[in-house]
Design a protein around this motif. Structure first.
Motif, PDB file in Angstrom:
ATOM      1  N   ALA A  84     -82.209 -16.761 -22.345  1.00  0.00           N
ATOM      2  CA  ALA A  84     -82.620 -15.550 -20.976  1.00  0.00           C
ATOM      3  C   ALA A  84     -82.302 -16.706 -20.139  1.00  0.00           C
ATOM      4  CB  ALA A  84     -84.769 -15.604 -21.621  1.00  0.00           C
ATOM      5  N   PHE A  85     -83.242 -17.442 -19.937  1.00  0.00           N
ATOM      6  CA  PHE A  85     -82.620 -18.449 -18.353  1.00  0.00           C
ATOM      7  C   PHE A  85     -81.141 -18.971 -18.618  1.00  0.00           C
ATOM      8  CE2 PHE A  85     -86.978 -20.254 -19.264  1.00  0.00           C
ATOM      9  CZ  PHE A  85     -87.604 -19.950 -18.031  1.00  0.00           C
ATOM     10  N   VAL A  86     -80.184 -18.862 -19.116  1.00  0.00           N
ATOM     11  CA  VAL A  86     -78.939 -18.988 -20.105  1.00  0.00           C
ATOM     12  C   VAL A  86     -77.921 -17.980 -19.029  1.00  0.00           C
ATOM     13  CG1 VAL A  86     -76.654 -19.515 -20.563  1.00  0.00           C
ATOM     14  CG2 VAL A  86     -78.280 -20.659 -21.103  1.00  0.00           C
ATOM     15  N   ASN A  87     -78.489 -16.574 -18.767  1.00  0.00           N
ATOM     16  CA  ASN A  87     -78.381 -15.073 -18.814  1.00  0.00           C
ATOM     17  C   ASN A  87     -78.463 -15.505 -17.297  1.00  0.00           C
ATOM     18  OD1 ASN A  87     -77.336 -14.871 -21.161  1.00  0.00           O
ATOM     19  ND2 ASN A  87     -79.132 -12.992 -22.004  1.00  0.00           N
ATOM     20  N   ILE A  88     -79.743 -15.710 -16.975  1.00  0.00           N
ATOM     21  CA  ILE A  88     -80.075 -15.281 -15.252  1.00  0.00           C
ATOM     22  C   ILE A  88     -79.194 -16.110 -14.577  1.00  0.00           C
ATOM     23  CG2 ILE A  88     -81.976 -15.905 -13.491  1.00  0.00           C
ATOM     24  CD1 ILE A  88     -83.627 -15.488 -15.805  1.00  0.00           C
ATOM     25  N   LEU A  89     -78.671 -17.452 -14.835  1.00  0.00           N
ATOM     26  CA  LEU A  89     -77.722 -18.945 -14.442  1.00  0.00           C
ATOM     27  C   LEU A  89     -75.782 -18.207 -13.834  1.00  0.00           C
ATOM     28  CD1 LEU A  89     -79.881 -21.635 -14.882  1.00  0.00           C
ATOM     29  CD2 LEU A  89     -80.619 -20.142 -12.999  1.00  0.00           C
ATOM     30  N   THR A  90     -75.996 -17.227 -14.736  1.00  0.00           N
ATOM     31  CA  THR A  90     -74.572 -16.895 -15.065  1.00  0.00           C
ATOM     32  C   THR A  90     -73.821 -15.308 -14.275  1.00  0.00           C
ATOM     33  OG1 THR A  90     -74.771 -16.601 -17.569  1.00  0.00           O
ATOM     34  CG2 THR A  90     -74.337 -18.283 -17.959  1.00  0.00           C
ATOM     35  N   PRO A  91     -72.651 -15.476 -13.958  1.00  0.00           N
ATOM     36  CA  PRO A  91     -72.536 -14.626 -13.380  1.00  0.00           C
ATOM     37  C   PRO A  91     -72.072 -13.300 -14.779  1.00  0.00           C
ATOM     38  CG  PRO A  91     -70.271 -16.048 -13.532  1.00  0.00           C
ATOM     39  CD  PRO A  91     -71.639 -16.735 -14.270  1.00  0.00           C
ATOM     40  N   THR A  92     -72.559 -11.931 -13.812  1.00  0.00           N
ATOM     41  CA  THR A  92     -72.132 -10.881 -14.807  1.00  0.00           C
ATOM     42  C   THR A  92     -70.658 -10.374 -13.846  1.00  0.00           C
ATOM     43  OG1 THR A  92     -74.291 -10.517 -15.254  1.00  0.00           O
ATOM     44  CG2 THR A  92     -72.558  -8.848 -15.414  1.00  0.00           C
ATOM     45  N   TYR A  93     -69.928 -10.346 -15.342  1.00  0.00           N
ATOM     46  CA  TYR A  93     -68.479  -9.325 -14.647  1.00  0.00           C
ATOM     47  C   TYR A  93     -68.201  -7.830 -15.268  1.00  0.00           C
ATOM     48  CZ  TYR A  93     -67.633 -13.923 -13.649  1.00  0.00           C
ATOM     49  OH  TYR A  93     -66.746 -15.803 -12.771  1.00  0.00           O
ATOM     50  N   SER A  94     -67.353  -7.390 -15.001  1.00  0.00           N
ATOM     51  CA  SER A  94     -67.103  -5.874 -15.142  1.00  0.00           C
ATOM     52  C   SER A  94     -65.944  -5.689 -15.147  1.00  0.00           C
ATOM     53  CB  SER A  94     -68.080  -4.865 -14.587  1.00  0.00           C
ATOM     54  OG  SER A  94     -67.589  -3.269 -14.516  1.00  0.00           O
ATOM     55  N   LEU A  95     -65.510  -5.067 -16.254  1.00  0.00           N
ATOM     56  CA  LEU A  95     -63.670  -5.251 -16.335  1.00  0.00           C
ATOM     57  C   LEU A  95     -62.842  -3.401 -17.104  1.00  0.00           C
ATOM     58  CD1 LEU A  95     -60.721  -6.387 -16.884  1.00  0.00           C
ATOM     59  CD2 LEU A  95     -61.467  -6.602 -18.883  1.00  0.00           C
ATOM     60  N   LEU A  96     -62.837  -3.359 -15.375  1.00  0.00           N
ATOM     61  CA  LEU A  96     -61.862  -2.010 -15.696  1.00  0.00           C
ATOM     62  C   LEU A  96     -61.019  -2.042 -14.944  1.00  0.00           C
ATOM     63  CD1 LEU A  96     -62.620   1.735 -16.173  1.00  0.00           C
ATOM     64  CD2 LEU A  96     -63.831   1.989 -14.338  1.00  0.00           C
ATOM     65  N   LEU A  97     -59.246  -2.276 -15.107  1.00  0.00           N
ATOM     66  CA  LEU A  97     -58.933  -2.012 -14.841  1.00  0.00           C
ATOM     67  C   LEU A  97     -58.516  -3.268 -13.869  1.00  0.00           C
ATOM     68  CD1 LEU A  97     -57.114   1.426 -13.076  1.00  0.00           C
ATOM     69  CD2 LEU A  97     -57.329   0.162 -15.444  1.00  0.00           C
ATOM     70  N   ASN A  98     -59.302  -3.897 -13.055  1.00  0.00           N
ATOM     71  CA  ASN A  98     -59.821  -5.387 -12.361  1.00  0.00           C
ATOM     72  C   ASN A  98     -60.819  -5.705 -13.099  1.00  0.00           C
ATOM     73  OD1 ASN A  98     -56.520  -5.902 -11.088  1.00  0.00           O
ATOM     74  ND2 ASN A  98     -57.304  -4.160 -10.507  1.00  0.00           N
ATOM     75  N   LEU A  99     -60.524  -7.702 -13.292  1.00  0.00           N
ATOM     76  CA  LEU A  99     -62.308  -8.240 -13.484  1.00  0.00           C
ATOM     77  C   LEU A  99     -62.919  -7.856 -12.203  1.00  0.00           C
ATOM     78  CD1 LEU A  99     -63.939  -9.493 -15.627  1.00  0.00           C
ATOM     79  CD2 LEU A  99     -63.089 -11.401 -15.217  1.00  0.00           C
ATOM     80  N   TYR A 100     -64.019  -7.746 -12.014  1.00  0.00           N
ATOM     81  CA  TYR A 100     -65.076  -7.704 -10.971  1.00  0.00           C
ATOM     82  C   TYR A 100     -66.058  -8.576 -11.153  1.00  0.00           C
ATOM     83  CZ  TYR A 100     -66.955  -5.632  -6.968  1.00  0.00           C
ATOM     84  OH  TYR A 100     -67.677  -5.391  -5.448  1.00  0.00           O
ATOM     85  N   LYS A 101     -66.662  -8.781 -10.013  1.00  0.00           N
ATOM     86  CA  LYS A 101     -68.002  -9.674 -10.421  1.00  0.00           C
ATOM     87  C   LYS A 101     -69.129  -9.339  -9.868  1.00  0.00           C
ATOM     88  CE  LYS A 101     -69.576 -14.662  -9.834  1.00  0.00           C
ATOM     89  NZ  LYS A 101     -69.592 -15.997  -9.334  1.00  0.00           N
ATOM     90  N   VAL A 102     -69.658  -9.119 -10.485  1.00  0.00           N
ATOM     91  CA  VAL A 102     -71.749  -8.712  -9.842  1.00  0.00           C
ATOM     92  C   VAL A 102     -72.278  -9.679  -9.258  1.00  0.00           C
ATOM     93  CG1 VAL A 102     -73.299  -6.845 -10.268  1.00  0.00           C
ATOM     94  CG2 VAL A 102     -71.467  -7.072 -11.574  1.00  0.00           C
ATOM     95  N   GLU A 103     -71.913  -9.617  -7.993  1.00  0.00           N
ATOM     96  CA  GLU A 103     -72.248 -10.894  -7.269  1.00  0.00           C
ATOM     97  C   GLU A 103     -74.164 -10.856  -7.031  1.00  0.00           C
ATOM     98  OE1 GLU A 103     -71.311 -13.686  -5.807  1.00  0.00           O
ATOM     99  OE2 GLU A 103     -68.838 -12.902  -5.827  1.00  0.00           O
ATOM    100  N   ALA A 104     -74.513 -11.723  -7.025  1.00  0.00           N
ATOM    101  CA  ALA A 104     -76.041 -11.409  -6.931  1.00  0.00           C
ATOM    102  C   ALA A 104     -76.096 -12.219  -4.932  1.00  0.00           C
ATOM    103  CB  ALA A 104     -76.316 -13.153  -7.294  1.00  0.00           C
ATOM    104  N   PHE A 105     -77.247 -11.560  -4.743  1.00  0.00           N
ATOM    105  CA  PHE A 105     -77.835 -11.417  -3.257  1.00  0.00           C
ATOM    106  C   PHE A 105     -76.771 -10.889  -2.366  1.00  0.00           C
ATOM    107  CE2 PHE A 105     -80.434 -14.587  -5.329  1.00  0.00           C
ATOM    108  CZ  PHE A 105     -81.499 -14.144  -4.928  1.00  0.00           C
TER     109      PHE A 105
END
Length: 393
Positions: A362-383
């Motif tokens: 849970a804590f590692v998932n909170i602290l690591t960034p999330t990405y979405s890949l559709l044609l290009n890799l897009y980072k889901v930015e916090a805040f």
């Protein structure tokens, strides 16, 4: 003097146990978690509306969805088979829902956001059913929330995969109830990638009746218990038959279909054309929850629970192959989140001390960034909304 983190954490877990046992407090906690999560990952469409940050593609997607809402059964014409829009003709549950309630594409997204607190509540309840432990339910849900599964509710703009995630979880929660058929068929018509992970629901039901430590009996007995006498197996089977039948009817009446073949944009291993971006996409789908699934596969084979092992691992491998056969790997592989609940059921039955490992995930998932890949890799930015907010004024 620094506070004792261990004591604070234990006190927090005690409060979780106390308040989740109360019918109204558990709903309040779900809403609170939803609000905090949404402050971190502000809903994408709302952020874009505030900043008037629409791209040309955003406008095209809105127009496409609004047209589909107005005419859910009208096939999309003049598109190449590999075009992503061409694959959405049979993903009509969101369009029919929006048509019935007078929603447009953006309001359908806002409704999606409001499903998140219900998803949180359901997730904790399902894990509690499996483990009889609200603390594991809470932290296990947080671990999913900070993967793409949770992010999709606020970020997945106008694809509406979250409706399928929500429908699959509802089906797991109501696995004994024929109502689950409705949720499953609706999920299949949000996206056909719901089919593979839904096959894990009968295994969840079978293991609640026929625990893992009992599966060392002969094949005939296990088959009888897990399939023939498993009511949920037949409910899922009926759901698949209904889904296939409706697809055939839609094709005959309206010519709605999903492109297939060499140029459809669906090929085994297609997602790997993105090279170094693929690990980010695969990791972001479930983050460290993937380790839970992989460990469970190895454990089941090691302990010679072969039928359960083949069932569980087979569903995961099919989900993985489907997820990497398209370019939007993150969204596709996230459909396999349902397998995580089987892992919690196994943890409870084999009496393994996994609590600290779940907290770590849970804590590692909170602290690591999330990405979405559709044609290009897009980072889901916090805040990101907070960073850009002053610029808007």
């Amino acid at each position: 003097m620094l506070p004792n983190i261990g004591i604070l954490f234990n006190n927090f877990n005690t409060l979780i146990i106390k308040y989740w046992q109360n019918r109204y407090w558990c709903i309040s906690i779900s809403i609170l978690v939803f609000l905090v999560f949404s402050l971190i990952y502000f809903p994408e469409v709302i952020r874009k509306r505030v900043h008037d940050d629409w791209t040309g593609n955003d406008v095209l997607v809105q127009q496409f969805v609004n047209n589909k809402i107005a005419n859910p059964f009208k096939p999309t014409e003049n598109l190449l088979p590999h075009d992503h829009f061409s694959k959405r003709d049979l993903r009509i549950t969101p369009y029919i829902l929006a048509n019935a309630f007078g929603l447009n594409s953006l309001r359908l997204f806002y409704l999606q956001i409001l499903l998140l607190p219900l998803f949180i509540w359901l997730s904790v309840k399902v894990i509690y059913k499996a483990t009889n432990n609200y603390v594991l339910g809470f932290w296990g849900t947080i671990a999913l929330l900070f993967s793409y599964v949770g992010n999709s509710f606020n970020f997945d703009t106008l694809f509406y995969d979250s409706y399928a995630y929500f429908g699959l979880l509802l089906s797991l929660y109501f696995y004994k109830n024929p109502l689950g058929i409705l949720f499953l068929v609706a999920s299949y018509f949000v996206d056909e990638r719901s089919v593979a992970p839904s096959l894990i629901i009968p295994l969840f039901a079978g293991l609640t009746i026929y625990p893992i430590h009992s599966t060392n009996k002969d094949f005939a007995t296990i088959f009888q218990k897990m399939i023939v006498q498993n009511r949920t197996f037949w409910l899922v089977f009926i759901s698949l038959v209904i889904y296939a039948t409706i697809r055939i009817i839609f094709y005959l009446l309206y010519h709605l279909q999903t492109p297939v073949g060499e140029h459809s944009g669906v090929t085994l291993g297609l997602g790997f054309i993105h090279g170094a971006k693929i690990p980010y996409a695969i990791f972001s789908s479930l983050k460290l929850n993937l380790l839970l699934i992989i460990f469970a596969c190895f454990y089941l084979f090691k302990k010679k629970h072969y039928i359960v092992a083949v069932w569980f691992t087979g569903v995961f491998l099919v989900s993985f192959l489907v997820g990497t056969a398209v370019e939007d790997v993150t969204r596709s592989l996230a459909y396999s989140f349902l397998l995580v609940y089987i892992v919690y059921l196994l943890v409870a039955q084999i009496k393994e001390k996994a609590s600290k490992f779940i907290y770590l995930i849970a804590f590692v998932n909170i602290l690591t960034p999330t990405y979405s890949l559709l044609l290009n890799l897009y980072k889901v930015e916090a805040f990101s909304w907070l960073i850009h907010f002053p610029q808007h004024f």
